[in-house]
Design an enzyme around this catalytic site. Structure first.
Site, PDB file in Angstrom:
ATOM      1  N   LYS A  83       0.848  -1.191   0.000  1.00 35.10           N
ATOM      2  CA  LYS A  83       0.000   0.000   0.000  1.00 35.10           C
ATOM      3  C   LYS A  83       0.883   1.240   0.000  1.00 35.10           C
ATOM      4  O   LYS A  83       1.744   1.395   0.881  1.00 35.10           O
ATOM      5  CB  LYS A  83      -0.821  -0.027   1.276  1.00 35.10           C
ATOM      6  CG  LYS A  83      -2.236   0.424   1.174  1.00 35.10           C
ATOM      7  CD  LYS A  83      -2.870   0.195   2.545  1.00 35.10           C
ATOM      8  CE  LYS A  83      -4.312   0.577   2.559  1.00 35.10           C
ATOM      9  NZ  LYS A  83      -4.835   0.526   3.926  1.00 35.10           N
ATOM     10  N   VAL A  84       0.675   2.115  -0.977  1.00 35.40           N
ATOM     11  CA  VAL A  84       1.430   3.372  -1.025  1.00 35.40           C
ATOM     12  C   VAL A  84       0.436   4.533  -1.080  1.00 35.40           C
ATOM     13  O   VAL A  84      -0.656   4.382  -1.632  1.00 35.40           O
ATOM     14  CB  VAL A  84       2.383   3.438  -2.263  1.00 35.40           C
ATOM     15  CG1 VAL A  84       3.370   2.282  -2.274  1.00 35.40           C
ATOM     16  CG2 VAL A  84       1.611   3.491  -3.564  1.00 35.40           C
TER      17      VAL A  84
END
Ligand code: E4P
Length: 221
Positions: A83-84
């Protein structure tokens, strides 16, 4: 529609996964902090329980830092989806991780334009936060509607819409009506989806009437 559960509480996930209804899990730094546990241990245990993507979030804010952390999180399991955040650096990191064959969840999305950029950067899923928009007096579901509309206009945008920051069952219903691909739902909301007062009173009445018959399905009458 796919259901992910939005928690880092392994015991909750264990219990919910027994239904076979969980298609994945999302965590974030706040949820890991709430669990009071080591991020790698938590992700490994969740990956053992759920046969689907498990989002683990990076905490670096520059491209290279995010890529390095993302690779490290992905070492826990093939199931880990990195997740960014939806920042300029996050989009660059998304592209690199995607090219390395790592699934990416681009999170903290609050506009349809941001969602298009995430899709073009190779995001596997993009996470628009409906509850946080509602919290500031904007219409979270309108954003889901807009993203669905735009993605459907361009078949080359294969990124899935993961509706996040869900607060109540109506969010899930509205997301399903719009045709969002995935909802990530807090455990208490997931349980609320299965309950209805008429189910409870109906069951109570059936059991009362059954008692009057004196019968027992597994034994003598
Ligand atoms: C999604 O991936 C996020 O972890 C989550 O849905 C955020 O929800 P919140 O706004 O309730 O913190």
């Amino acid at each position: 529609m796919k259901f992910y559960v939005d928690t880092a509480d392994v015991e909750e996930i264990r219990e919910l996964s027994e239904t076979g209804l969980l298609d994945g899990v999302t965590t974030n730094p706040s949820l890991i902090a709430k669990s009071n546990r080591n991020v790698f241990e938590v992700l490994a245990e969740i990956c053992d329980l759920v046969d689907g993507p498990v989002s683990g979030e990076v905490t670096a804010t520059d491209r290279d830092g995010m890529v390095t952390e993302g690779r490290r999180l992905h070492e826990v399991s093939e199931n880990v989806m990195v997740k960014v955040p939806l920042t300029w650096e996050g989009l660059k990191a998304c592209r690199i991780l995607n090219q390395a064959g790592i699934q990416v969840n681009v999170t903290l999305c609050f506009s349809a334009n941001q969602a298009v950029l995430a899709a073009k950067a190779g995001a596997t899923v993009v996470s628009p936060f409906v509850g946080r928009l509602d919290d500031i007096g904007q219409d979270g579901m309108a954003l889901i509607h807009d993203i669905r509309l735009v993605f459907d206009n361009y078949q080359e945008l294969s990124t899935e819409i993961l509706v996040a920051s869900i607060r109540h069952p109506m969010h899930v219903l509205e997301a399903a009506k719009i045709g969002a691909d995935i909802c990530t739902v807090p455990p208490q909301v997931l349980r609320a989806l299965a309950t209805h007062p008429l189910t409870d009173t109906g069951l109570e009445a059936f059991l009362e009437d059954w008692k009057k018959t004196g019968q027992n399905i597994l034994g003598e009458t």
